[in-house]
Motif scaffolding. Structure first.
Motif, mmCIF file in Angstrom:
data_model
loop_
_atom_site.group_PDB
_atom_site.id
_atom_site.type_symbol
_atom_site.label_atom_id
_atom_site.label_comp_id
_atom_site.label_asym_id
_atom_site.label_seq_id
_atom_site.Cartn_x
_atom_site.Cartn_y
_atom_site.Cartn_z
ATOM 1 N N GLU A 1 -10.665 12.050 -3.711
ATOM 2 C CA GLU A 1 -10.362 10.611 -3.681
ATOM 3 C C GLU A 1 -9.281 10.309 -2.641
ATOM 4 O OE1 GLU A 1 -9.639 8.625 -7.506
ATOM 5 O OE2 GLU A 1 -7.835 7.767 -6.593
ATOM 6 N N SER B 1 -16.193 6.171 5.699
ATOM 7 C CA SER B 1 -14.834 5.731 6.031
ATOM 8 C C SER B 1 -14.037 6.843 6.696
ATOM 9 C CB SER B 1 -14.107 5.277 4.772
ATOM 10 O OG SER B 1 -14.063 6.355 3.844
ATOM 11 N N MET C 1 -7.413 1.807 -7.281
ATOM 12 C CA MET C 1 -7.835 2.801 -6.297
ATOM 13 C C MET C 1 -8.993 3.598 -6.872
ATOM 14 S SD MET C 1 -6.019 2.823 -3.513
ATOM 15 C CE MET C 1 -4.728 1.666 -3.055
ATOM 16 N N PRO D 1 -9.380 3.885 4.709
ATOM 17 C CA PRO D 1 -9.123 2.534 4.198
ATOM 18 C C PRO D 1 -7.638 2.212 4.035
ATOM 19 C CG PRO D 1 -10.956 3.528 3.013
ATOM 20 C CD PRO D 1 -10.393 4.603 3.906
ATOM 21 N N LEU D 2 -6.838 3.182 3.589
ATOM 22 C CA LEU D 2 -5.406 2.896 3.435
ATOM 23 C C LEU D 2 -4.711 2.766 4.788
ATOM 24 C CD1 LEU D 2 -4.454 4.963 0.279
ATOM 25 C CD2 LEU D 2 -4.030 2.521 0.639
ATOM 26 N N TYR E 1 -0.813 9.750 -2.546
ATOM 27 C CA TYR E 1 -1.911 10.523 -1.955
ATOM 28 C C TYR E 1 -1.399 11.552 -0.943
ATOM 29 C CZ TYR E 1 -5.527 7.513 -3.987
ATOM 30 O OH TYR E 1 -6.365 6.857 -4.845
ATOM 31 N N SER F 1 -10.809 10.431 0.739
ATOM 32 C CA SER F 1 -11.754 9.327 0.967
ATOM 33 C C SER F 1 -11.024 8.009 1.188
ATOM 34 C CB SER F 1 -12.721 9.197 -0.216
ATOM 35 O OG SER F 1 -12.133 8.477 -1.285
ATOM 36 N N ARG F 2 -9.828 7.876 0.627
ATOM 37 C CA ARG F 2 -9.077 6.631 0.758
ATOM 38 C C ARG F 2 -8.209 6.606 2.023
ATOM 39 N NH1 ARG F 2 -10.216 2.241 -1.093
ATOM 40 N NH2 ARG F 2 -8.037 1.628 -1.004
ATOM 41 N N ARG F 3 -8.168 7.695 2.754
ATOM 42 C CA ARG F 3 -7.219 7.789 3.872
ATOM 43 C C ARG F 3 -7.516 6.749 4.959
ATOM 44 N NH1 ARG F 3 -5.788 13.186 7.465
ATOM 45 N NH2 ARG F 3 -3.646 12.588 7.977
ATOM 46 N N SER G 1 0.815 -1.220 0.000
ATOM 47 C CA SER G 1 0.000 0.000 0.000
ATOM 48 C C SER G 1 0.849 1.270 0.000
ATOM 49 C CB SER G 1 -0.907 0.009 1.239
ATOM 50 O OG SER G 1 -0.136 -0.008 2.428
ATOM 51 N N GLU H 1 -13.813 6.099 -2.262
ATOM 52 C CA GLU H 1 -14.321 5.135 -1.290
ATOM 53 C C GLU H 1 -15.813 5.389 -1.083
ATOM 54 O OE1 GLU H 1 -12.768 2.599 0.007
ATOM 55 O OE2 GLU H 1 -14.454 2.015 1.296
#
Lengths: 475, 66
Positions: free
Chosen positions: A360, B52, B45, A367-368, A315, A363-365, A308, B48
């Motif tokens: 994005e 979250s 990717m 989950p990552l 990001y 929003s992925r922070r 990851s 999400e």
């Protein structure tokens, strides 16, 4: 009263040693302050770490601390200890330049919560420190106040953006300094100057009254000489602050109590990808020796992969560059020439990033973070990396203002520190040796969210084992 | 129009900010490295969809027993 500490040794004490000596009546706050002022007077002409020295106010505060102790009044945990702080922590009515020309006369109306907490603990504030302009470079260059110079060799970078904080603690000008860390700005100067730097969990320490750089990734924390210093400093400054609604409501543990020296069975992961890619041989050698020291204390070191990290790194850059661009938009429109070349050049690129990618990235922070913890911190207590992959660069070879072709070398400095800002994980950097040019190398240890006690326990055990943190530059 | 100029013109129109110096041209060109990293992530990717929150993830990922 116990035996007094020799005046010549006073400036070399750690922060906790100085605080404990004062509390025990072994030294006066006035003597501690005078020892620091003497070091600054003798050596800051070379280092250039100080922006504003409040000499008279510091001596008055020291005299007041001495009087309080003599009167038997209760003492705070940092009573009598002289400090200076990066010039971006606001104190009501005092200029806070943020290392810039644009804010050269800026006088905030309110004092930063973290300064109020240090004041309440009895720390003596001697003034403000040099820094990268608006905390926006990892090297320590500053066009407006002059570059800060590495006390180990003034031709080399101090690291940034908390350049004066790292250089001054290394030079024994004061016992502790606030830095700030958005992409490594505490850990990098700690590494390059051979001191200890702690970036706590995102939200652990209030940011009220602190100049913002990137709302998502900014952190407040100390540069000090030992992990024990960092533990006490964090214990004083951490905890929820109503003035900073983003600050965590997690309980603040007794970090110093966790420093048992016992790391037997502690599991430490080394990510084979990312952190060691392109690393210089002297850095790898010092890092491997550091891992061996941790094994000697009983830790178990395992090599892993964390796929990851590539997304996390991408990001991280996106979030911090876009947020920095947003904060500076008005000044970039109205006063572009008031910035140093390297800074306006760096900010400018941030206006090109598409908004959907920024959303994005945010929003992925979460989950990552979960993915990285599953990859690297499930079955392990800590991740270990070199703080800086390369040997310490010179000021000349990272000077973009003089030569824009230095861009990539300049940007590479924070490659190993930035990912932990996006992840929000607690991370410490401690000295772990020297490169072949005599400049310090740093070991970075990262733990789970709010796991500062574990991170500091390992750092303290490492320092008990090795003693690199006791080395001082010969100014 | 070269792509660099297109980007600079877009920055000027969206943000009202002009190229401050020649080093900024290098800085802008350096975005290509990040674009390449993001290109490599495409497909793996994305946005999400599920709730979250980052702060929730920080709390959930604490040390066991903490």
């Amino acid at each position: 009263m116990n035996a007094p500490v020799a005046a010549a040794d006073l400036a070399s004490l750690s922060m906790t040693e100085a605080a404990d000596a004062f509390a025990a009546g072994e030294v006066t706050a006035t003597a501690l302050t005078e020892a620091c002022l003497a070091r600054i007077a003798a050596h800051d002409g070379v280092v250039n770490s100080v922006i504003r020295l409040d000499r008279d106010a510091a001596l008055e505060a020291a005299a007041a601390a001495d009087a309080a102790r003599a009167a038997g009044r209760p003492l705070g945990r940092l009573a009598g200890v002289p400090m200076m702080h990066k010039d971006m922590y606001y104190r009501a009515g005092k200029v806070s330049s943020c290392g810039s020309h644009i804010r050269r006369d800026y006088k905030p109306a309110a004092t930063a919560t973290v300064l109020e907490r240090l004041d309440a603990a009895g720390a003596i504030d001697m003034g403000t420190l040099n820094m990268a302009e608006f905390a926006q470079n990892p090297t320590g260059h500053n066009r407006h106040f002059g570059d800060c110079h590495n006390p180990w060799n003034p031709a080399y970078c101090t690291g940034g953006s908390s350049s004066g904080s790292g250089a001054g603690v290394a030079a024994r000008f004061f016992y502790a300094a606030l830095g700030s860390d958005t992409g490594g700005s505490i850990r990098l100067p700690a590494t390059l100057c051979g001191v200890t730097g702690l970036k706590a969990t995102q939200t652990r320490v209030s940011r009220a009254g602190v100049m913002p750089l990137s709302f998502s990734c900014d952190n407040v924390g100390p540069l000090v000489r030992t992990a024990r210093d960092a533990a006490r400093f964090l214990g004083v400054t951490a905890g929820h602050d109503p003035r900073d609604p983003t600050s965590a409501r997690e309980a603040v543990p007794d970090y110093e109590a966790a420093l048992t020296g016992d790391i037997r069975g502690m599991r430490i992961a080394v990510c084979e990808n990312w952190f060691l890619e392109g690393a210089d041989a002297p850095v790898v050698a010092a890092f491997e020796a550091a891992l061996q020291a941790l094994r000697t204390r009983g830790a178990v070191v395992t090599r892993i992969a964390a796929p990851s990290l590539r997304a996390i790194a991408a990001y991280t850059a996106l979030v911090s560059r876009v947020e920095g661009a947003a904060i500076h938009a008005n000044w970039m429109r109205e006063h572009p020439d008031d910035y140093a070349i390297h800074l306006s050049a760096r900010i400018y690129g941030g206006y090109a990033f598409p908004g959907h990618l920024y959303v994005e990235a945010l929003s992925r922070r979460g989950p990552l973070l979960r993915q990285f913890v599953a990859e690297a911190l499930t079955g392990h207590d800590l991740v270990a990396t070199p703080t800086l992959r390369t040997r310490v660069p010179t000021l000349a070879e990272t000077d973009i203002d003089a030569d824009p072709s230095n861009w990539s070398r300049f940007m590479a400095v924070s490659a190993n520190t930035r990912p932990f800002n996006y992840l929000g994980l607690p991370t410490v950097s401690v000295p772990c040796g020297f490169d072949d040019r005599g400049l310090p190398v740093g070991l970075q240890l990262a733990g789970r969210p709010f796991g500062e006690a574990t991170v500091l326990r390992a750092a303290d055990a490492f320092q008990q084992e090795t003693g690199w943190h006791r080395k001082a530059p010969a100014l | 129009m070269e792509p660099d100029r297109v980007t600079m013109e877009a920055i000027g129109r969206w943000s009202g900010i002009a190229l401050p110096n020649e080093a900024a041209r290098i800085g802008l060109a350096d975005n290509a490295a990040l674009i390449a990293e993001l290109e490599a992530l495409r497909g793996g990717m994305g946005f999400e969809e599920e709730p979250s929150g980052f702060e929730a993830a920080l709390r959930d990922c604490k040390e066991p027993g903490q």
